[in-house]
Design a protein around this motif. Structure first.
Motif, PDB file in Angstrom:
ATOM      1  N   LEU A  70      -1.370  -7.162  -4.632  1.00 12.68           N
ATOM      2  CA  LEU A  70      -0.387  -7.103  -5.710  1.00 12.68           C
ATOM      3  C   LEU A  70       1.033  -7.400  -5.234  1.00 12.68           C
ATOM      4  O   LEU A  70       1.896  -7.782  -6.018  1.00 12.68           O
ATOM      5  N   GLY A  71       1.278  -7.166  -3.934  1.00 12.94           N
ATOM      6  CA  GLY A  71       2.631  -7.312  -3.415  1.00 12.94           C
ATOM      7  C   GLY A  71       3.545  -6.183  -3.819  1.00 12.94           C
ATOM      8  O   GLY A  71       4.775  -6.341  -3.851  1.00 12.94           O
ATOM      9  N   GLU A  72       2.985  -5.013  -4.121  1.00 13.81           N
ATOM     10  CA  GLU A  72       3.796  -3.850  -4.480  1.00 13.81           C
ATOM     11  C   GLU A  72       3.073  -2.576  -4.065  1.00 13.81           C
ATOM     12  O   GLU A  72       1.863  -2.572  -3.833  1.00 13.81           O
ATOM     13  N   GLY A  73       3.833  -1.490  -3.927  1.00 12.06           N
ATOM     14  CA  GLY A  73       3.269  -0.204  -3.545  1.00 12.06           C
ATOM     15  C   GLY A  73       3.992   0.376  -2.343  1.00 12.06           C
ATOM     16  O   GLY A  73       4.851  -0.284  -1.734  1.00 12.06           O
ATOM     17  N   PRO A  74       3.673   1.615  -1.976  1.00 10.78           N
ATOM     18  CA  PRO A  74       4.375   2.269  -0.866  1.00 10.78           C
ATOM     19  C   PRO A  74       4.201   1.557   0.472  1.00 10.78           C
ATOM     20  O   PRO A  74       5.120   1.568   1.294  1.00 10.78           O
ATOM     21  N   CYS A  75       3.044   0.930   0.728  1.00 11.04           N
ATOM     22  CA  CYS A  75       2.857   0.214   1.997  1.00 11.04           C
ATOM     23  C   CYS A  75       3.820  -0.956   2.114  1.00 11.04           C
ATOM     24  O   CYS A  75       4.471  -1.150   3.151  1.00 11.04           O
ATOM     25  N   VAL A  76       3.911  -1.748   1.062  1.00 13.57           N
ATOM     26  CA  VAL A  76       4.794  -2.908   1.066  1.00 13.57           C
ATOM     27  C   VAL A  76       6.247  -2.468   1.184  1.00 13.57           C
ATOM     28  O   VAL A  76       7.032  -3.033   1.945  1.00 13.57           O
ATOM     29  N   GLU A  77       6.617  -1.421   0.444  1.00 17.75           N
ATOM     30  CA  GLU A  77       8.001  -0.945   0.482  1.00 17.75           C
ATOM     31  C   GLU A  77       8.360  -0.368   1.847  1.00 17.75           C
ATOM     32  O   GLU A  77       9.455  -0.616   2.369  1.00 17.75           O
ATOM     33  N   ALA A  78       7.460   0.400   2.446  1.00 17.87           N
ATOM     34  CA  ALA A  78       7.742   0.989   3.761  1.00 17.87           C
ATOM     35  C   ALA A  78       7.943  -0.106   4.801  1.00 17.87           C
ATOM     36  O   ALA A  78       8.820   0.002   5.666  1.00 17.87           O
ATOM     37  N   PHE A  79       7.147  -1.171   4.713  1.00 16.37           N
ATOM     38  CA  PHE A  79       7.279  -2.268   5.683  1.00 16.37           C
ATOM     39  C   PHE A  79       8.559  -3.061   5.451  1.00 16.37           C
ATOM     40  O   PHE A  79       9.308  -3.334   6.394  1.00 16.37           O
ATOM     41  N   THR A  80       8.830  -3.434   4.222  1.00 14.74           N
ATOM     42  CA  THR A  80       9.975  -4.309   3.950  1.00 14.74           C
ATOM     43  C   THR A  80      11.308  -3.585   4.103  1.00 14.74           C
ATOM     44  O   THR A  80      12.299  -4.186   4.517  1.00 14.74           O
ATOM     45  N   GLU A  81      11.343  -2.288   3.794  1.00 11.79           N
ATOM     46  CA  GLU A  81      12.597  -1.541   3.873  1.00 11.79           C
ATOM     47  C   GLU A  81      12.725  -0.737   5.162  1.00 11.79           C
ATOM     48  O   GLU A  81      13.746  -0.083   5.388  1.00 11.79           O
ATOM     49  N   ARG A  82      11.697  -0.774   6.024  1.00  6.98           N
ATOM     50  CA  ARG A  82      11.757  -0.148   7.342  1.00  6.98           C
ATOM     51  C   ARG A  82      12.057   1.352   7.247  1.00  6.98           C
ATOM     52  O   ARG A  82      12.861   1.889   7.989  1.00  6.98           O
ATOM     53  N   ARG A  83      11.401   2.043   6.326  1.00  5.95           N
ATOM     54  CA  ARG A  83      11.634   3.476   6.178  1.00  5.95           C
ATOM     55  C   ARG A  83      10.372   4.132   5.632  1.00  5.95           C
ATOM     56  O   ARG A  83       9.560   3.471   4.960  1.00  5.95           O
ATOM     57  N   PRO A  84      10.184   5.440   5.902  1.00  2.19           N
ATOM     58  CA  PRO A  84       9.043   6.131   5.313  1.00  2.19           C
ATOM     59  C   PRO A  84       9.135   6.154   3.794  1.00  2.19           C
ATOM     60  O   PRO A  84      10.233   6.286   3.226  1.00  2.19           O
ATOM     61  N   VAL A  85       8.005   6.023   3.146  1.00  2.00           N
ATOM     62  CA  VAL A  85       7.922   6.144   1.693  1.00  2.00           C
ATOM     63  C   VAL A  85       6.976   7.297   1.395  1.00  2.00           C
ATOM     64  O   VAL A  85       5.790   7.240   1.731  1.00  2.00           O
ATOM     65  N   LEU A  86       7.502   8.345   0.792  1.00  2.00           N
ATOM     66  CA  LEU A  86       6.765   9.586   0.572  1.00  2.00           C
ATOM     67  C   LEU A  86       6.616   9.821  -0.929  1.00  2.00           C
ATOM     68  O   LEU A  86       7.606  10.010  -1.642  1.00  2.00           O
ATOM     69  N   ILE A  87       5.390   9.821  -1.406  1.00  2.16           N
ATOM     70  CA  ILE A  87       5.105  10.003  -2.829  1.00  2.16           C
ATOM     71  C   ILE A  87       4.236  11.252  -2.981  1.00  2.16           C
ATOM     72  O   ILE A  87       3.014  11.197  -2.811  1.00  2.16           O
ATOM     73  N   PRO A  88       4.837  12.412  -3.289  1.00  2.32           N
ATOM     74  CA  PRO A  88       4.046  13.644  -3.365  1.00  2.32           C
ATOM     75  C   PRO A  88       3.139  13.733  -4.578  1.00  2.32           C
ATOM     76  O   PRO A  88       2.199  14.521  -4.589  1.00  2.32           O
TER      77      PRO A  88
END
Length: 249
Positions: A70-88
């Protein structure tokens, strides 16, 4: 069940032993200690170029594959923005943030996602994904442990690339259970780790982007008819500092 503080000892032992099973063992340690239900490791060279290294089960594999498709989601965002993405709580995602992924993820047992980027200097090389089947944030100790696990995955991959594991296993029938089944580590950022360490240092020295710093490193190697690896080693060892002086030499 082991306490979160035990994770540090487990990770150190896994990294020290190395081998192609290290990513799997790190994921298993996270599942046992951090109270997460599933885990996965994926190497990435861009949002649309990735290679699964390990997934603990078909649900984790499906979630990762879906995000990259899809090119979207926490994995893509964490990689592209170089930061942890935490979705509780995936149920609380707003419609404007990963709308297709969020809807699809809610059809799986997973209710929380914690994705940590794998960083080699200034360059991202992949992600560690931790999934939980019930909502809830990682507590302070668990988050610290997850970050250390991401560090351990990176070091484990470095060990594989450096040849500490002399033989890779044959690809498994499930591609998400292999260790570099398609040779992904060859030619990846891990192939020239000192180049990327030097790139990070040049970024600071010149106050430029990673892309510009790497271009300057390559240009200097070309002008001086030396390999980029040799120049990178000089930068990392602080024998060479980028600036006007080095360009005039």
């Amino acid at each position: 069940m082991p306490e979160p503080a035990e994770l540090e000892r487990m990770l150190a032992e896994i990294v020290a032993e190395g081998g192609t099973t290290a990513p799997r063992r790190i994921c298993e340690a996270c599942i046992s200690v951090l109270k997460v239900s599933r885990a996965a490791v994926t190497m990435m060279a861009g949002p649309d170029r990735q290679e699964p290294i390990f997934a603990s089960d078909s649900v984790a594999a499906h979630l990762d594959e879906m995000q990259f498709r899809l090119g979207e989601g926490p994995c893509v965002e964490a990689f592209t923005e170089r930061r942890p993405v935490l979705i509780p709580d995936l149920a609380e995602l707003t419609g404007s943030r990963w709308p297709v992924f969020a809807a699809a993820a809610r059809r799986t047992p997973v209710r929380a996602a914690f994705v940590l980027p794998l960083q080699a200097g200034a360059i991202g090389v992949g992600v560690l994904d931790l999934y939980r089947d019930e909502p809830g944030m990682l507590d302070h100790d668990e988050l610290a442990g997850a970050l250390r696990a991401a560090d351990a995955v990176l070091w484990a991959l470095l060990g594989i690339r450096a040849g500490k594991a002399t033989e890779l296993p044959a690809p498994a029938t499930q591609p998400h259970n292999g260790a570099d089944p398609h040779g992904w580590l060859t030619g990846s950022p891990l192939d020239h780790i000192e180049v990327y360490q030097a790139t990070g240092m040049i970024m600071v020295q010149l106050d430029v982007s990673a892309e510009t710093a790497l271009s300057r490193l390559r240009a200097y190697a070309f002008v001086h008819e030396r390999s980029i690896d040799d120049i990178a080693r000089d930068v990392v060892a602080r024998r060479l500092r980028f600036g006007t002086e080095e360009e005039e030499s």
